[in-house]
Design a protein around this motif. Structure first.
Motif, PDB file in Angstrom:
ATOM      1  N   VAL A 148       0.876  -1.170   0.000  1.00 33.25           N
ATOM      2  CA  VAL A 148       0.000   0.000   0.000  1.00 33.25           C
ATOM      3  C   VAL A 148       0.913   1.219   0.000  1.00 33.25           C
ATOM      4  O   VAL A 148       1.822   1.314   0.826  1.00 33.25           O
ATOM      5  CB  VAL A 148      -0.933   0.024   1.230  1.00 33.25           C
ATOM      6  N   ARG A 162      -4.848  -0.988   8.696  1.00 34.46           N
ATOM      7  CA  ARG A 162      -5.717  -0.045   8.029  1.00 34.46           C
ATOM      8  C   ARG A 162      -4.840   1.157   7.667  1.00 34.46           C
ATOM      9  O   ARG A 162      -4.218   1.759   8.549  1.00 34.46           O
ATOM     10  CB  ARG A 162      -6.789   0.377   9.023  1.00 34.46           C
ATOM     11  N   ARG A 165      -4.434   6.436   2.768  1.00 36.06           N
ATOM     12  CA  ARG A 165      -3.509   6.616   1.662  1.00 36.06           C
ATOM     13  C   ARG A 165      -3.788   7.967   1.009  1.00 36.06           C
ATOM     14  O   ARG A 165      -4.922   8.254   0.616  1.00 36.06           O
ATOM     15  CB  ARG A 165      -3.785   5.465   0.687  1.00 36.06           C
ATOM     16  N   GLN A 172      -7.722   7.691   0.641  1.00 39.53           N
ATOM     17  CA  GLN A 172      -8.447   6.435   0.625  1.00 39.53           C
ATOM     18  C   GLN A 172      -8.134   5.667   1.886  1.00 39.53           C
ATOM     19  O   GLN A 172      -7.076   5.853   2.477  1.00 39.53           O
ATOM     20  CB  GLN A 172      -7.990   5.587  -0.567  1.00 39.53           C
ATOM     21  N   VAL A 174      -7.467   1.863   2.975  1.00 38.67           N
ATOM     22  CA  VAL A 174      -7.196   0.552   2.405  1.00 38.67           C
ATOM     23  C   VAL A 174      -6.859  -0.400   3.544  1.00 38.67           C
ATOM     24  O   VAL A 174      -6.158  -0.020   4.485  1.00 38.67           O
ATOM     25  CB  VAL A 174      -6.006   0.626   1.418  1.00 38.67           C
TER      26      VAL A 174
ATOM     27  N   GLY B  75      -7.070   2.294  -5.457  1.00 34.29           N
ATOM     28  CA  GLY B  75      -6.790   2.081  -4.052  1.00 34.29           C
ATOM     29  C   GLY B  75      -6.239   0.726  -3.718  1.00 34.29           C
ATOM     30  O   GLY B  75      -5.079   0.588  -3.365  1.00 34.29           O
ATOM     31  N   GLY B  76      -7.040  -0.315  -3.863  1.00 32.17           N
ATOM     32  CA  GLY B  76      -6.548  -1.652  -3.616  1.00 32.17           C
ATOM     33  C   GLY B  76      -5.432  -1.863  -4.605  1.00 32.17           C
ATOM     34  O   GLY B  76      -5.647  -1.924  -5.806  1.00 32.17           O
ATOM     35  N   TYR B  77      -4.225  -1.961  -4.105  1.00 29.39           N
ATOM     36  CA  TYR B  77      -3.093  -2.104  -5.010  1.00 29.39           C
ATOM     37  C   TYR B  77      -3.197  -3.408  -5.774  1.00 29.39           C
ATOM     38  O   TYR B  77      -2.851  -3.492  -6.932  1.00 29.39           O
ATOM     39  CB  TYR B  77      -1.816  -2.058  -4.171  1.00 29.39           C
ATOM     40  N   THR B 192      -5.543  -6.852  -0.776  1.00 25.13           N
ATOM     41  CA  THR B 192      -5.881  -5.567  -0.157  1.00 25.13           C
ATOM     42  C   THR B 192      -7.295  -5.176  -0.548  1.00 25.13           C
ATOM     43  O   THR B 192      -7.760  -5.494  -1.634  1.00 25.13           O
ATOM     44  CB  THR B 192      -4.916  -4.463  -0.621  1.00 25.13           C
ATOM     45  N   THR B 193      -7.978  -4.491   0.360  1.00 26.06           N
ATOM     46  CA  THR B 193      -9.322  -4.042   0.018  1.00 26.06           C
ATOM     47  C   THR B 193      -9.442  -2.541   0.218  1.00 26.06           C
ATOM     48  O   THR B 193      -8.907  -1.984   1.173  1.00 26.06           O
ATOM     49  CB  THR B 193     -10.407  -4.705   0.896  1.00 26.06           C
ATOM     50  N   LEU B 194     -10.147  -1.904  -0.709  1.00 24.63           N
ATOM     51  CA  LEU B 194     -10.414  -0.479  -0.619  1.00 24.63           C
ATOM     52  C   LEU B 194     -11.675  -0.291   0.212  1.00 24.63           C
ATOM     53  O   LEU B 194     -12.750  -0.743  -0.168  1.00 24.63           O
ATOM     54  CB  LEU B 194     -10.600   0.078  -2.033  1.00 24.63           C
ATOM     55  N   THR B 197     -13.109   5.865  -0.378  1.00 23.95           N
ATOM     56  CA  THR B 197     -12.360   6.943  -1.004  1.00 23.95           C
ATOM     57  C   THR B 197     -13.024   8.246  -0.609  1.00 23.95           C
ATOM     58  O   THR B 197     -14.243   8.385  -0.751  1.00 23.95           O
ATOM     59  CB  THR B 197     -12.390   6.811  -2.545  1.00 23.95           C
TER      60      THR B 197
END
Ligand SMILES: Cc1cc2nc3c(=O)[nH]c(=O)nc-3n(C[C@H](O)[C@H](O)[C@H](O)COP(=O)(O)OP(=O)(O)OC[C@H]3O[C@@H](n4cnc5c(N)ncnc54)[C@H](O)[C@@H]3O)c2cc1C
Ligand SMILES: Nc1ncnc2c1ncn2[C@@H]1O[C@H](COP(=O)(O)O)[C@@H](O)[C@H]1O
Lengths: 265, 330
Positions: A148, A162, A165, A172, A174, B75-77, B192-194, B197
């Motif tokens: 991240v 958590r 970002r 955001q 993430v 977001g979620g890479y 990963t989870t977003l 935003t």
């Protein structure tokens, strides 16, 4: 159990070096260090150290700083220790030249395997020398971990982190499982200054030094992947027209009139 | 397949302006000899507004739609990276271009490392080397103090991210084929989870689109002067920007930041107030046409790039400037 946090930091030329003191040797495509200007720990990496120390402040954590490079200046490289990090591990002078990103990733990954396991692997958003902003992404890929980027806040929970970002317009949230690689940006807030006690404690600590052999790597792992063909200082062609007046207020008025005259406003 | 694959981006439901800049860069490479055509791929959770017409100069528009790619996959890479890798492997292009944006600056290098190839970030020029037919790129380094030219040796796919605001977006309407690439199988492996935003909507003109920018730095001394800057920007129909020092001080939000790690802008007039002109700030101004500086230090670096300047205290210069502008605006 204590969280184990690795922070990757790079020694770089001071980015505040005035442009007039910035020189390049075009015959060998290298930057000539400005005389009398000591290097610094890359700014964003100090933000990463700060992020780790905030986690340590809030709970139980061990913070280990990892660096790959040449000609380390110990007063500079010990700064994270004097801020409160627990240990410093260096891989120095592995090859003569600057390592490129792929090679740096190979060395850092080996260092992490050797000093690990870690729950969090932190780095800066980008290094202010080559401005690539990609070593941590490579590291994540190499270690098989998620990544991240651009954290402005890191909140480690139970097995899940958590991350807030920073985006160019907003932010955001993430969530990532640990272990995870995270890059830290200046939006996190200022890095703490070393305290006198911290400086004393750091002066007593010796870095651990690793060689290629220790890391189980050979020179093949350190071959550049992109070829630098040319490095040069661009010419600036601009000639400024200074607007003067009877006083500063008059100069302001004349500036507006001049811009209007040229239809710029 | 060979050719050039552009990872474009979607904004307000359509292929964005920055994608047009990438298509211009791709067009340059095609003109200089990269064969095999140009495709553009975009990701998102709802791409129903995307049409081939929005992508001039391309043969294929590839949409990758999936709920885990919401917000264009910024977001979620993991999810966008997995999708990008699946597409790249299936069409094996010679060149892949991203923008150095929230999306591309992450997925570009991530993809390169996943494929085991090098990447050049934040390029301001791309070219084809005569003889080898391989790509060379120019990128600012050391905060913009120097330029570096790199060559992609070997025969791997050549991945670069392009600095926004440097290429003029390609004009016209596209007429390529549009098709969906199904990445649902791979994106389900995302780790990963977003969660959310939060977008800071700028009230007036967006900085990236502004024709006039009034920008303040540490030299303005606090948050209040930014109200005066906003007042002037409002008269001129422009936007307010800032240096990193002003953002880090908390005087304005980081979304105002212009420069290497902030926004790249391309106004006709960039009025900088109390900004020293550090190379990292100037890095966001390669597309600015007329830089105007108000700074009390005649030796400040900003005067090296400025077209017009006033040496003086902004607090004395700006009020009469604004008053005159207001009078002229009638
Ligand atoms: C890797 C990296 C990335 C960076 N990215 C960015 C970026 O994206 N954007 C960015 O802006 N910076 C960036 N920086 C920081 C950059 O190097 C500078 O530190 C920053 O731009 C300085 O901001 P400033 O010009 O407002 O402040 P200063 O350099 O402190 O300049 C203030 C200026 O105000 C003038 N001044 C003071 N009082 C007055 C007055 N009363 N009237 C008129 N003038 C006055 C002074 O003469 C001075 O020139 C980055 C740095 C690094 C290392
Ligand atoms: N030689 C290095 N030693 C330790 N960490 C590094 C090194 N190079 C890069 N990094 C880390 O990777 C981040 C991004 O660097 P870069 O991709 O070079 O811009 C830096 O901020 C560091 O955290």
């Amino acid at each position: 159990m204590a969280l184990r946090i690795a922070v990757c930091v790079k020694q770089v030329p001071d980015p505040e070096t005035p442009a007039s003191a910035f020189k390049v040797d075009e015959s060998v495509n290298r930057v000539v260090p400005a005389p009398g200007v000591p290097p610094v720990v890359n700014g964003f990496d100090l933000h990463a150290v700060e992020a780790a120390l905030r986690i340590k402040d809030a709970g139980d954590a061990e913070v280990i700083v990892l660096a790959v490079g040449n000609d380390f200046v110990m007063d500079v490289m010990k700064k994270p220790l004097s801020m409160g990090a627990d240990a410093l591990v260096l891989a120095e002078d592995l090859v003569l030249d600057d390592l490129d990103a792929v090679s740096t990733v190979n060395v850092l990954a080996a260092m992490i395997e050797k000093s690990g396991p870690f729950d969090l692997i932190l780095g800066g958003r980008q290094a202010s020398d080559w401005d690539q902003a990609h070593v941590p992404l490579g590291l994540a890929e190499k270690l098989g971990l998620p990544c991240v980027t651009l954290a402005r806040n890191i909140d480690p929970g139970d097995g899940v982190v958590r991350v807030e970002r920073a985006l160019t317009d907003g932010y955001q949230v993430v969530e990532a499982p640990v272990p995870v690689v995270i890059t830290v940006s200046n939006e996190l807030g200022e890095a703490r200054y070393p305290t006198l006690r911290g400086i004393m404690a750091a002066s007593r600590k010796q870095p651990e030094r690793l060689t290629l052999d220790d890391l189980g790597l050979n020179a093949e792992a350190l071959k550049p992947a992109l070829t630098l063909r040319r490095l040069f200082i661009p010419e600036s062609e601009s000639q400024v027209e200074l607007i003067e007046g009877e006083d500063e207020a008059d100069a302001g008025r004349k500036l507006a009139l001049r811009l209007r005259e040229l239809n710029l406003i | 397949m060979a050719g050039i694959l552009v990872f474009g981006e979607v904004q307000y439901g359509a292929i964005s302006a920055v994608s047009g800049e990438l298509l211009a860069a791709a067009g340059k490479l095609a003109d200089e000899g990269v064969d095999g055509g140009i495709s553009i791929a975009v990701m998102g959770d709802d791409l129903s507004g995307v049409t081939a017409a929005q992508a001039p100069g391309t043969d294929h528009v590839i949409t990758i739609s999936h709920p885990s790619l919401k917000d264009g996959g910024t977001g979620g890479y993991d999810a966008p990276l997995l999708a990008a890798a699946a597409l790249a492997e299936s069409i094996s292009p010679d060149v892949i271009l991203f923008a150095k944006s929230d999306f591309g600056a992450v997925v570009g290098p991530g993809l390169a490392f996943k494929l085991g190839v090098p990447v050049a970030q934040d390029c301001i020029d791309v070219a084809v080397e005569s003889g080898t037919g391989r790509v060379t790129v120019t990128r600012p380094v050391f905060g913009g103090n120097a330029l570096a030219v790199y060559g992609f040796d070997g025969d791997n796919v050549q991945i670069t991210t392009i600095r926004p605001g440097v290429f003029d977006p390609i004009e016209g309407e596209g007429s390529g084929l549009i098709e969906e690439f199904d990445a649902s199988g791979v994106v389900s492996g995302a780790r990963t989870t977003l969660v959310e935003t939060v977008v800071q909507e700028s009230e007036g003109v967006r900085l990236e689109d502004a024709d006039v920018i009034i920008s303040g730095g540490r030299g303005v001394g606090g948050p209040e002067p930014f109200e005066l800057l906003q007042e002037l920007a409002d008269i001129l129909g422009g936007a307010v920007g800032a240096s990193r020092a002003a953002c880090d001080a908390g005087w304005v939000d980081h979304s105002y930041q212009i420069g290497l790690t902030g926004k790249s802008v391309k106004p006709t007039v960039y009025l900088s107030i109390g900004i020293s002109g550090a190379s990292q700030h100037m890095a966001g101004l390669s597309g600015a046409r007329n830089i105007v500086a108000i700074n009390k230090d005649g030796d400040a670096n900003i005067f090296k790039s400025a077209r017009f300047g006033v040496i003086g205290d902004w607090a004395k210069v700006l009020p009469s400037f604004t008053a005159t502008v207001r009078d002229l605006a009638g």
